[in-house]
Design an enzyme around this catalytic site. Structure first.
Site, PDB file in Angstrom:
ATOM      1  N   ARG A  14       0.949  -1.176  -0.051  1.00  0.00           N
ATOM      2  CA  ARG A  14       0.043  -0.130   0.121  1.00  0.00           C
ATOM      3  C   ARG A  14       0.776   0.968  -0.105  1.00  0.00           C
ATOM      4  O   ARG A  14       1.519   1.490   1.120  1.00  0.00           O
ATOM      5  CB  ARG A  14      -0.821  -0.032   1.253  1.00  0.00           C
ATOM      6  N   ARG A  21      11.271   5.845   3.542  1.00  0.00           N
ATOM      7  CA  ARG A  21      11.390   7.334   3.328  1.00  0.00           C
ATOM      8  C   ARG A  21      12.108   7.943   4.718  1.00  0.00           C
ATOM      9  O   ARG A  21      12.815   8.942   4.735  1.00  0.00           O
ATOM     10  CB  ARG A  21       9.945   7.903   3.475  1.00  0.00           C
ATOM     11  N   ASP A  55       2.022   5.280  -0.165  1.00  0.00           N
ATOM     12  CA  ASP A  55       1.643   6.396   0.703  1.00  0.00           C
ATOM     13  C   ASP A  55       1.246   7.402  -0.537  1.00  0.00           C
ATOM     14  O   ASP A  55       1.577   7.312  -1.669  1.00  0.00           O
ATOM     15  CB  ASP A  55       2.464   6.984   1.599  1.00  0.00           C
TER      16      ASP A  55
END
Length: 257
Positions: free
Chosen positions: A50, A202, A52
């Site tokens: 999934r 990230r 972002d």
């Protein structure tokens, strides 16, 4: 009901992420709407990961169940047609077994983060690379990255709202590649693992950028990891440099597609 695996490419900029949402555009919602143009719905698809809001994909994988036994090529062409003008394309399609699952059958996910250091603003690739102004020490970044390889508690490098049962993950690859470019210093950061925590990539990239800029020392990455404290993490990098680049399965469904 025949089951199909879909390999999907998308620009995440106009979407609030992969997952379907009631009041915001999503990639999952877009693909499910396209499926409804081919067969009566509702349709529910499952993906390998999934992504972002703002994160892109060149190799996302999802599966869907349909009533008709479609030719995979015709299905991919029809879906891509009905996805227009959205920046989403079905780049491959294959029939799979009824118990094959895009998420749970996967054994590895690969991410690519693109980072460029240059002063001039980006034009052609704006929105697809994280740009910083000052040159980066790539060797120091790699030394810092090496501290994160292997199996660790990655509490420091996951979002506070991460819903994973455990913060322990095994990072199989964290490699920084210098890529020739016409202007500036372009880096491709390759990350590979069986699974990831929310915002893990990230968070890692943002921390490594601090090492490259000289604000952190390479050993500070290890200190942050061992702290097991979100507050010890460096800044989280923006989403637009991140790409879900590929998913590995024990038997690649697209090999003979």
């Amino acid at each position: 009901m025949p089951r199909f695996a879909l390999k999907i490419e998308y620009d995440g900029s106009p979407f609030a992420g992969w997952q379907r949402q009631a009041d915001q555009p999503s990639v999952q919602g877009a693909v499910e709407a396209a499926l409804a143009r081919l067969e009566p719905g509702p349709h529910t698809i499952a993906a390998a990961g999934r992504t972002d809001s703002g994160v892109h994909a060149t190799g996302q994988v999802a599966h869907c169940d349909l009533m008709r036994d479609w030719d995979p090529f015709r299905l991919s062409e029809a879906l891509t047609y009905h996805l227009k003008p959205l920046p989403v394309a079905i780049i491959d399609c294959a029939g799979v077994a009824d118990d094959w699952h895009a998420r749970f059958t996967a054994t590895e996910r690969r991410y690519l983060f693109r980072l460029i250091a240059r002063r001039a603003p980006l034009t052609v690739e704006a929105g697809g690379i994280w740009q910083v102004k000052m040159p980066l020490d790539v060797a120091a970044m790699q030394v810092g990255a090496d501290h994160l390889l292997g199996r660790h508690d990655f509490t420091t490098f996951r979002a506070a709202l991460c819903q994973a049962d455990s913060p322990v993950r095994t990072l199989d690859e964290l490699r920084i590649e210098k890529v020739p470019t016409h202007a500036g210093q372009l880096l491709h950061i390759h990350v590979r693992a069986r699974s990831f925590l929310h915002n893990q990539v990230r968070s890692i990239v943002g921390t490594l950028e601090r090492v490259g800029s000289g604000a952190w020392q390479p050993d500070d990455v290890r200190t942050a990891l061992l702290a097991r404290d979100r507050a010890a993490c460096g800044p989280v990098s923006p989403p637009h440099g991140l790409y879900l680049a590929g998913v590995t399965y024990p038997d690649d469904p697209f090999r003979n597609a």
